[in-house]
Design a protein around this motif. Structure first.
Motif, PDB file in Angstrom:
ATOM      1  N   THR A  50      41.115  31.165  29.795  1.00  0.00           N
ATOM      2  CA  THR A  50      40.349  32.336  29.577  1.00  0.00           C
ATOM      3  C   THR A  50      39.373  32.831  30.568  1.00  0.00           C
ATOM      4  O   THR A  50      39.424  32.074  31.854  1.00  0.00           O
ATOM      5  N   ILE A  51      39.133  34.083  30.776  1.00  0.00           N
ATOM      6  CA  ILE A  51      38.595  34.914  31.578  1.00  0.00           C
ATOM      7  C   ILE A  51      37.446  35.670  31.312  1.00  0.00           C
ATOM      8  O   ILE A  51      37.587  36.285  30.239  1.00  0.00           O
ATOM      9  N   SER A  52      36.435  35.908  31.857  1.00  0.00           N
ATOM     10  CA  SER A  52      35.386  36.572  31.620  1.00  0.00           C
ATOM     11  C   SER A  52      35.582  38.079  31.637  1.00  0.00           C
ATOM     12  O   SER A  52      36.398  38.426  32.492  1.00  0.00           O
ATOM     13  N   TRP A  53      34.683  38.933  31.156  1.00  0.00           N
ATOM     14  CA  TRP A  53      34.961  40.347  31.068  1.00  0.00           C
ATOM     15  C   TRP A  53      34.919  40.935  32.438  1.00  0.00           C
ATOM     16  O   TRP A  53      35.689  41.899  32.896  1.00  0.00           O
ATOM     17  N   THR A  54      34.220  40.342  33.319  1.00  0.00           N
ATOM     18  CA  THR A  54      34.022  40.849  35.014  1.00  0.00           C
ATOM     19  C   THR A  54      35.353  40.353  35.588  1.00  0.00           C
ATOM     20  O   THR A  54      35.689  40.781  36.666  1.00  0.00           O
ATOM     21  N   GLY A  55      35.807  39.190  35.153  1.00  0.00           N
ATOM     22  CA  GLY A  55      36.924  38.498  36.011  1.00  0.00           C
ATOM     23  C   GLY A  55      36.449  37.334  36.951  1.00  0.00           C
ATOM     24  O   GLY A  55      37.087  36.828  37.431  1.00  0.00           O
ATOM     25  N   GLY A  56      35.051  37.210  36.863  1.00  0.00           N
ATOM     26  CA  GLY A  56      34.606  36.497  37.937  1.00  0.00           C
ATOM     27  C   GLY A  56      34.586  35.059  37.332  1.00  0.00           C
ATOM     28  O   GLY A  56      34.607  34.036  38.274  1.00  0.00           O
ATOM     29  N   SER A  57      34.836  34.608  36.293  1.00  0.00           N
ATOM     30  CA  SER A  57      34.671  33.359  35.529  1.00  0.00           C
ATOM     31  C   SER A  57      36.094  32.952  34.845  1.00  0.00           C
ATOM     32  O   SER A  57      36.445  33.958  34.174  1.00  0.00           O
ATOM     33  N   THR A  58      36.692  31.994  35.431  1.00  0.00           N
ATOM     34  CA  THR A  58      37.622  31.465  34.621  1.00  0.00           C
ATOM     35  C   THR A  58      37.826  29.950  34.168  1.00  0.00           C
ATOM     36  O   THR A  58      37.087  29.235  34.779  1.00  0.00           O
ATOM     37  N   TYR A  59      38.693  29.596  33.344  1.00  0.00           N
ATOM     38  CA  TYR A  59      38.703  28.227  32.988  1.00  0.00           C
ATOM     39  C   TYR A  59      39.792  28.150  32.358  1.00  0.00           C
ATOM     40  O   TYR A  59      40.494  28.736  31.752  1.00  0.00           O
ATOM     41  N   TYR A  60      40.537  26.802  32.628  1.00  0.00           N
ATOM     42  CA  TYR A  60      41.913  26.404  32.425  1.00  0.00           C
ATOM     43  C   TYR A  60      42.125  25.128  31.525  1.00  0.00           C
ATOM     44  O   TYR A  60      41.315  24.154  31.806  1.00  0.00           O
ATOM     45  N   ALA A  61      42.937  24.813  30.939  1.00  0.00           N
ATOM     46  CA  ALA A  61      43.350  23.639  30.168  1.00  0.00           C
ATOM     47  C   ALA A  61      43.916  22.953  31.272  1.00  0.00           C
ATOM     48  O   ALA A  61      44.642  23.134  32.262  1.00  0.00           O
ATOM     49  N   ASP A  62      43.722  21.399  31.241  1.00  0.00           N
ATOM     50  CA  ASP A  62      44.244  20.419  32.149  1.00  0.00           C
ATOM     51  C   ASP A  62      45.691  20.537  32.203  1.00  0.00           C
ATOM     52  O   ASP A  62      46.364  20.490  33.177  1.00  0.00           O
ATOM     53  N   SER A  63      46.369  21.090  31.136  1.00  0.00           N
ATOM     54  CA  SER A  63      47.976  20.870  31.075  1.00  0.00           C
ATOM     55  C   SER A  63      48.468  22.116  32.012  1.00  0.00           C
ATOM     56  O   SER A  63      49.759  21.983  32.385  1.00  0.00           O
TER      57      SER A  63
END
Length: 123
Positions: A50-63
């Motif tokens: 997932t990525i925030s609307w600014t692109g400044g924050s992201t998060y990933y599944a471990d896989s």
């Protein structure tokens, strides 16, 4: 409201790379948090990134952490998923999705979905 169209899927050998794109319609694209999911055959749909609307924050599944990169270009109303070191178990239909929530990790938080694009990784 936003409509989403994925592209870039296809057949790739194990170890290869693909970049998926998700083009959004509507002038409010930059208001949405975006996510990528996949639905492998015979399994449940899986959150990837997932990525925030600014692109400044992201998060990933471990896989997929360290192999996949999510990014967005608000000027082009497009979100991307760069996939590398692909494995046969990455074979799935890949979906992008949009939500007005902050970073969101479950499919239930996303209101808008694309139609999906098939990615097949051969061994």
């Amino acid at each position: 409201q936003v409509q989403l169209v994925e592209s870039g899927g296809g057949l790739v050998q194990a170890g290869g790379s693909l970049r998926l794109s998700c083009a959004a319609s509507g002038r409010t694209f930059r208001s949405f948090t975006m996510g990528w999911f996949r639905w492998p055959p015979g399994k449940e749909r899986e959150f990837l990134a997932t990525i925030s609307w600014t692109g400044g924050s992201t998060y990933y599944a471990d896989s997929v952490k360290g192999r996949f990169t999510i990014s967005r270009d608000n000027a082009k109303n497009t979100v991307y998923l760069q996939m590398s070191s692909l494995k046969p178990e990455d074979t799935a239909v890949y979906y992008c999705a949009a939500t007005l929530a902050k970073l969101a990790y479950t499919e239930y938080e996303y209101a808008y979905w694309g139609q999906g694009t098939q990615v097949t990784v051969s061994s």
